[in-house]
Design a protein around this motif. Structure first.
Motif, short mmCIF file in Angstrom:
data_model
loop_
_atom_site.label_atom_id
_atom_site.label_comp_id
_atom_site.label_asym_id
_atom_site.label_seq_id
_atom_site.Cartn_x
_atom_site.Cartn_y
_atom_site.Cartn_z
N THR A 269 1.07 -1.11 0.17
CA THR A 269 0.06 -0.10 0.13
C THR A 269 0.67 2.07 0.02
N VAL A 315 -7.22 -4.47 0.18
CA VAL A 315 -7.26 -5.09 1.14
C VAL A 315 -8.72 -5.81 1.46
N THR A 316 -9.77 -4.40 0.95
CA THR A 316 -11.49 -5.22 0.77
C THR A 316 -12.05 -6.53 0.81
N GLY A 396 -13.69 3.02 2.39
CA GLY A 396 -12.55 3.45 1.19
C GLY A 396 -12.48 4.84 1.42
N GLU A 397 -13.42 5.59 1.99
CA GLU A 397 -13.08 7.04 1.62
C GLU A 397 -14.44 7.58 2.48
N PRO A 398 -14.41 8.41 3.03
CA PRO A 398 -15.55 9.74 3.88
C PRO A 398 -16.54 9.43 2.69
N TRP A 423 -11.44 1.68 7.91
CA TRP A 423 -10.19 0.71 8.36
C TRP A 423 -8.76 1.17 7.49
N ILE A 523 -14.04 11.20 10.39
CA ILE A 523 -13.02 11.35 9.52
C ILE A 523 -12.65 12.12 8.42
C1 WT7 Z 1 -7.56 4.82 3.67
C2 WT7 Z 1 -7.28 3.57 4.02
C3 WT7 Z 1 -9.99 0.32 4.44
C4 WT7 Z 1 -10.38 -0.52 3.43
C5 WT7 Z 1 -10.01 0.17 1.74
C6 WT7 Z 1 -9.42 1.49 1.95
C7 WT7 Z 1 -9.95 6.36 3.95
C8 WT7 Z 1 -11.04 4.39 4.54
C9 WT7 Z 1 -13.07 5.57 5.97
C10 WT7 Z 1 -14.18 5.64 5.81
C11 WT7 Z 1 -13.28 7.91 5.81
C12 WT7 Z 1 -11.64 6.36 4.78
C13 WT7 Z 1 -8.18 6.68 5.48
C14 WT7 Z 1 -8.51 5.50 5.57
N1 WT7 Z 1 -10.89 5.22 4.49
N2 WT7 Z 1 -12.23 4.08 5.08
N3 WT7 Z 1 -15.19 5.08 6.06
N4 WT7 Z 1 -14.09 7.46 6.00
N5 WT7 Z 1 -12.45 7.15 5.09
O1 WT7 Z 1 -7.89 0.67 2.77
O2 WT7 Z 1 -6.24 1.86 0.89
O3 WT7 Z 1 -6.31 0.84 2.99
O4 WT7 Z 1 -6.70 3.19 2.47
O5 WT7 Z 1 -8.70 4.98 3.75
O6 WT7 Z 1 -8.22 7.83 4.95
O7 WT7 Z 1 -6.95 5.71 6.51
P1 WT7 Z 1 -5.98 1.85 2.64
#
Ligand code: WT7
Length: 658
Positions: A269, A315-316, A396-398, A423, A523
């Motif tokens: 990552t 990872v998802t 994955g994002e907000p 996560w 977040i």
């Molecule tokens: C980053 C992690 C989670 C698995 C897929 C991405 C952002 C992820 C959310 C959420 C706000 C989120 C963060 C985090 N993120 N889920 N529900 N609300 N932000 O995994 O590629 O390791 O990315 O994705 O910024 O740090 P990743």
């Protein structure tokens, strides 16, 4: 970055009483009871759950070893196997004839496979891999499209104790080569080609290109799943067809019993330096969390049809396709294609045809489908029977409140809770998320940490921030599914995630704020040089390194800019070795550079916008002022103090778009 998000929708959405009554975690009292149990005696809590949720070939005698922080070890002397838990264990529970995977190909054809049949396939392929000399501790890179074979490949590695490293099929030859070299892979599993949106795209050809870049001499074996039958180069002695590898192999394969700490996988990552990080995960702690979150967050019951739309390259797709659903004996949909082919109604049509009950996707997909169904009313979810849905998820994002409301109304018919799961690759599974039968929902907030997850918001020195004031998101206690180290670089692991100033807390890399009254988390985005483009994590340094590797480029700075569709968009400021180009020449070079980045990293890293300057805004000590670049990328006026800027005139040049 304020409380704006929480105030946007003042409504709380409380779970339906009938949902609560049947939920795996039923009501807030049940949630609080689990949290209290975890806080009072973490070892007893995690030990109980590990015993209840996983098969142990030899029980562990110690839950957590904290003797050498931040290198925590969980259930270390316990022996288990991830693939055994996902297959034999399910067959013993009576799931032999239950559908494990409903695979829908790009062209709409469907193949389903039962737990019994999946077990047989995994065993045959595992035996075949062993016959090729792959064994415990070896690293196997997997570069494969979404398929039953992809899951079989991961499960077979787990079965024989080989550590897999899946590389997303959208990554370039160069990115693939870097990962093969870094992880020291001895074998690679790929496909001839992949099918997406009605087209065949190369995979095996890219593998050959990657290997030709050099440094991959340890890699002796390439296994190819024949997906399209397209013409591909085949190197005798090194390359093998997957079906030939499986042929004649026995349908049972004794699992390799490994320590719970055995590395199940390494997944690369982006971080804040140019080089991607190989996030190393364990077997026992990881699988425990993948199972538990399936049960708690996705509320999985025997009759559910679960669908996570992620790719196994992220990872998802590891936690919620390859491992979690199988570890709890669920039926899941696996999809090869894209949400917009043959039209933007594809997801809704698939939910209706397969009777999906729990659906998990990314905000970026939702936003693009909102737009698409505005343009093409036939693609609107109202045209499909979505009555089987009972729970929705986001990752994955907000998720912006507008997209949340649309998802809630048009897909969930105001009946399905939405779990906004925060996560990361490093956390192995969900961390902060509503529990669907307990937590009242607020659009745009991931609400509260899961039981056992001591998430908090602190300042730069690790001191708690009061609710209502933003800060740095940390996790105060270790948890079973946490990253163990960065492959081959324990120092970088320690520096990145456990910086000395933070008093031993895990640094997530995100900013967050808690609501004054409810304590709910929102977040606010990354606090490091990491961008989130369509839910894909990209390091600005990685893109900068790719740009400066181009012979035309002298210097480059990359920043993110908010984007309605993709969350963030990549903006690159470039100084060429030649004079600053203008007009058509500038456009031509910009296209060239975008394609170059696509080749160097992958199409997902292509900058949306490139701007040329004679120079970059720098302080007198030569530091690039990215803060200013972010402001002008948005088209905002610079109101900050620019007295330390050595060459203020450059700003007006960099405001110009092509
Ligand atoms: C980053 C992690 C989670 C698995 C897929 C991405 C952002 C992820 C959310 C959420 C706000 C989120 C963060 C985090 N993120 N889920 N529900 N609300 N932000 O995994 O590629 O390791 O990315 O994705 O910024 O740090 P990743």
């Amino acid at each position: 970055m304020s409380t704006e998000v929480l105030h946007h929708e003042n409504r709380l959405f409380s779970p339906d009483p009938s949902f609560v009554a049947q939920a795996n975690v039923s009501g807030m009292e049940a949630y609080h009871a689990l949290c209290a149990e975890a806080r009072q005696d973490p070892d007893a809590f995690w030990g109980r759950l590990a015993k209840e949720n996983l098969y142990w070939q030899r029980p562990f005698t110690k839950v957590l070893d904290e003797s050498n922080p931040p290198f925590f070890k969980w259930f270390e002397d316990g022996l288990t196997n991830a693939s055994y838990n996902c297959l034999e264990r399910q067959i013993q529970k009576g799931n032999a004839q239950k559908t494990a995977i409903l695979f829908e190909a790009d062209d709409g054809s469907v193949t389903s496979i039962t737990y019994q049949a999946l077990y047989a396939r995994v065993c045959r392929f595992a035996n075949g891999l062993k016959a090729l000399g792959v064994g415990k501790g070896d690293r196997v890179v997997i570069y494969i499209p979404m398929s039953i074979e992809g899951v079989v490949a991961m499960q077979a590695c787990a079965r024989i104790g080989a550590t897999h490293s899946v590389v997303f099929g959208g990554f370039s030859a160069k990115s693939l080569q870097e990962r093969i070299v870094d992880v020291g892979a001895t074998a690679l599993i790929t496909a001839d080609e992949q099918r997406r949106g009605g087209k065949s795209l190369p995979l095996k050809t890219i593998v050959d290109e990657a290997l030709a870049l050099g440094g991959c001499e340890a890699l002796k074996t390439v296994v190819i799943y024949q997906r399209t039958g397209g013409n591909i180069p085949f190197v005798a002695g090194r390359d093998h067809w997957m079906h030939a590898v499986e042929e004649g192999q026995p349908e049972t394969c004794e699992p390799e019993w490994v320590s719970a700490e055995h590395p199940l996988f390494v997944l690369y990552t982006s971080g804040s330096t140019g080089k991607p990080k190989g996030v190393q995960h364990s077997t026992g702690g990881y699988l425990l969390w993948a199972s538990l979150t399936m049960t708690w967050v996705f509320d999985i019951k025997p009759a559910d049809v679960f669908w996570c739309t992620a790719d196994i390259g992220w990872v998802t797709g590891h936690s919620y396709i390859a491992y979690g659903p199988l570890a709890v004996g669920a039926t899941q949909v696996v999809f090869e294609g894209v949400p917009t082919y043959p039209n933007a109604g594809r997801f809704w049509d698939m939910i209706a045809r397969h009777g999906v009950t729990v659906f998990y996707t990314a905000p970026t997909a939702i936003r693009s489908l909102i737009k698409a169904s505005d343009a093409d009313p036939a693609a609107h979810p109202r045209n499909f029977n979505l009555s089987t849905l009972r729970l929705l998820g986001s990752v994955g994002e907000p998720i912006n409140p507008e997209a949340w409301m649309w998802y809630y109304k048009n897909v969930g018919h105001e009946r399905c809770p939405i779990v906004d799961t925060f996560w990361q690759t490093e956390t192995g599974g969900h961390m902060i998320t509503p529990l669907p039968g307990a937590t009242p929902l607020v659009p745009g907030s991931c609400t509260l940490p899961l039981p056992g997850i001591e998430a908090a918001i602190v300042d730069e020195t690790g001191h708690d921030m009061p609710n209502g004031q933003g800060g740095i998101l940390v996790v105060k206690r270790p948890w079973p599914a946490m990253i163990r180290t960065i492959w081959g670089d324990p120092e970088r692991f320690q520096k990145s995630y456990y910086p000395a100033e933070l008093q031993g807390y895990y640094l997530a890399g995100d900013g967050a704020i808690r609501d004054e009254k409810s304590g709910y988390f929102t977040i606010t985005g990354r606090i490091d040089d990491v961008l989130n483009v369509s839910g894909h994590r990209m390091g600005t340094m990685e893109i900068e390194s790719a740009l400066v590797a181009n012979p035309l480029v002298a210097e480059a700075a990359v920043v993110g800019r908010p984007d309605d569709m993709t969350g963030e968009a990549i903006v690159a400021y470039v100084v060429l070795k030649q004079a600053r180009p203008e007009g058509d020449e500038a456009k031509k070079i910009a296209t060239e550079l975008r394609n170059w980045v696509g080749k160097e990293i992958g199409p997902i890293a292509k900058p949306k916008e490139i701007r040329f300057g004679d120079n970059l805004p720098k302080t007198r000590s030569g530091k690039i002022m990215r803060r200013l670049l972010r402001v002008i990328a948005k088209g905002d006026e610079v109101t900050q103090d620019i007295s330390t800027l050595e060459n203020p005139a450059i700003l007006s040049q960099l405001k110009e778009t092509l």
